[in-house]
Scaffold this active site. Structure first.
Site, short mmCIF file in Angstrom:
data_model
loop_
_atom_site.label_atom_id
_atom_site.label_comp_id
_atom_site.label_asym_id
_atom_site.label_seq_id
_atom_site.Cartn_x
_atom_site.Cartn_y
_atom_site.Cartn_z
N ASN A 138 15.61 30.26 37.38
CA ASN A 138 16.95 30.49 37.93
C ASN A 138 17.83 31.34 37.02
O ASN A 138 18.78 31.95 37.46
CB ASN A 138 17.63 29.15 38.20
CG ASN A 138 17.49 28.17 37.07
OD1 ASN A 138 16.38 27.79 36.68
ND2 ASN A 138 18.61 27.75 36.51
N SER A 198 15.31 23.94 48.34
CA SER A 198 16.71 23.54 48.48
C SER A 198 17.39 24.32 49.60
O SER A 198 17.09 25.50 49.78
CB SER A 198 17.45 23.80 47.16
OG SER A 198 18.82 23.48 47.30
N HIS A 224 20.80 25.12 49.91
CA HIS A 224 21.95 26.00 49.61
C HIS A 224 21.59 27.24 48.81
O HIS A 224 22.45 28.09 48.58
CB HIS A 224 23.09 25.20 48.96
CG HIS A 224 22.86 24.81 47.54
ND1 HIS A 224 23.43 25.50 46.50
CD2 HIS A 224 22.16 23.81 46.98
CE1 HIS A 224 23.08 24.91 45.35
NE2 HIS A 224 22.30 23.90 45.62
N CYS A 281 24.73 24.86 36.33
CA CYS A 281 24.83 23.46 35.95
C CYS A 281 25.22 23.30 34.48
O CYS A 281 25.85 22.33 34.11
CB CYS A 281 23.50 22.76 36.17
SG CYS A 281 22.74 23.26 37.70
#
Ligand SMILES: *Cc1c(COP(=O)(O)O)cnc(C)c1O
Length: 389
Positions: free
Chosen positions: A157, A205, A207, A330
């Site tokens: 990511n 996921s 979203h 995050c």
């Protein structure tokens, strides 16, 4: 953010806006179709049918049986289920398990493993090379007699590095070891045929693929021993109790249909991405691209800009109406340097001077040009403040 200006969103790895077709499919399940899928009257059954259809969409996308899909409340939960669920099943047989993961996994894989480690489970953390790639022979060397699970993310990511999942799958077939991949960032762009990849567990996921937040799914290959981590009414084959998030599930199924229809756009996205990379490397001195050139997601860029602090660049870009990131969303609230960048061999200082710009479906050439216009002077200013010219 500047007033009256449309924001330039370059943080698609953190989350994506919901697709309007997906939204349209979801809305009835938030309004008139509110039945509980477990109820046997017609009203509940309509919700159940919607779930069945979505499960079929997910099965089609992953090339597996719909019965192998467990819907969860997020990809974080799906990763937790994959890890705790398989390890707990193994522990029931009284054996001490060993897990192998990479050093650059998402926190949703790292933290469950660290928690298990505290309970006495052995965990091996595979290093990566300068590009962020694990070595398959390192992986082979790390396998032990008690290895239960290997969990290696499909695409990272932060830096967008794509791991050789099919090759790992092929290796692990020779051992009786479960193979999980966190494919959250891969779904938009890479082949997600779980048969071809040779995986037993696969996380997605909603979203990150233009669907709703608060929905994820785990593919669990038939015959895989797995225990629930949430107990209750026995929904999702008893693996994930709790009344189903009908709208979320419908949205995830619909989002995957859209992903398939839009594959042709990936080449254009890659072209825009390359323009951004070339422009930044050309117009700003002392900038390095992090990650791999070759094995890279078509929407990812990640730079180290010597002498310009990541957070300061993000704040300055925000002032220009541009949404960017220093790394993973995050961890951006903590000042810890990115574990991913450190694993690449960057110093703490270099890791702090990093900027991630991730593109998506609605990114335009004008937006890229705007970034190329404002970023050089932002960097100049920050370098002057930090005393580096
Ligand atoms: C976003 C992300 C997650 C977490 O997904 P949620 O659905 O927000 O829990 C996990 N892994 C990767 C690689 C991600 O990018």
């Amino acid at each position: 953010m500047a007033k009256n200006k449309k924001i330039i969103y370059l943080d698609y790895a953190a989350t994506t806006p919901i697709d309007s077709k997906v939204l349209k499919e979801i809305l009835p399940y938030l309004k008139q179709e509110y039945g509980n899928p477990s109820s046997i009257y017609n009203y509940g059954q309509k919700a159940q049918e919607a779930i069945d259809k979505a499960r079929g969409n997910v099965g089609d996308f992953l090339n597996c049986s719909p019965s192998e899909i467990i819907f969860t409340g997020s990809a974080t939960e799906a990763n937790n289920l994959a890890i705790f669920g398989t390890v707990r099943a193994w522990q029931k047989r009284g054996k001490k398990p060993h897990i192998i993961i990479s050093q650059i996994e998402h926190h949703a894989v790292l933290e469950p493993c660290k928690t298990l480690e505290k309970e006495g489970v052995e965990v091996s953390y595979l290093p990566v090379n300068k590009e962020g790639l694990i070595s398959v022979s390192d992986l082979k060397g790390a396998i032990k007699e008690n290895t239960v699970l290997v969990s290696i993310m499909y695409a990272n990511n932060e830096i967008g590095t794509i791991q050789p999942i099919a090759e790992i799958g092929k290796l692990l077939k020779k051992f009786k070891i479960l193979f999980h991949t966190d494919a959250v960032q891969a779904v938009n762009y890479l082949n997600c045929d779980v048969q071809k990849l040779g995986v037993d567990l696969f996380t997605i996921s909603g979203h990150k693929i233009y669907g709703p937040k608060g929905i994820g799914a785990l593919y669990v290959k038939k015959g895989t021993e797995i225990l629930p981590i949430i107990y209750g009414g026995g929904q999702e084959e008893g693996i994930r109790s709790g009344t189903e998030n009908v709208a979320g599930i419908v949205g995830l199924g619909a989002a995957l249909v859209e992903v398939k229809l839009r594959q042709a756009e990936v080449k254009d996205l890659e072209k825009l991405r390359n323009e951004l990379i070339d422009g930044i490397l050309k117009n700003i001195p002392d900038v390095k691209l992090n990650g791999s050139q070759e094995h890279r997601l078509p929407n990812n860029t990640n730079f180290t800009v010597r002498g310009a602090e990541g957070e300061s660049m993000v704040i300055a870009l925000d002032g220009e109406g541009i949404a960017a990131s220093t790394g993973s969303a995050c961890s951006s609230r903590s000042l810890e340097p990115s574990h991913v960048l450190l694993a690449l061999g960057l110093s703490k200082e270099e890791a702090h001077c990093s900027l991630r710009l991730t593109l998506g479906r609605y990114t335009t050439e004008d937006e890229i040009n705007q970034v190329l216009k404002v970023l050089p002077s932002i960097v100049n200013r920050l370098r002057q403040i930090s005393g580096i010219k």
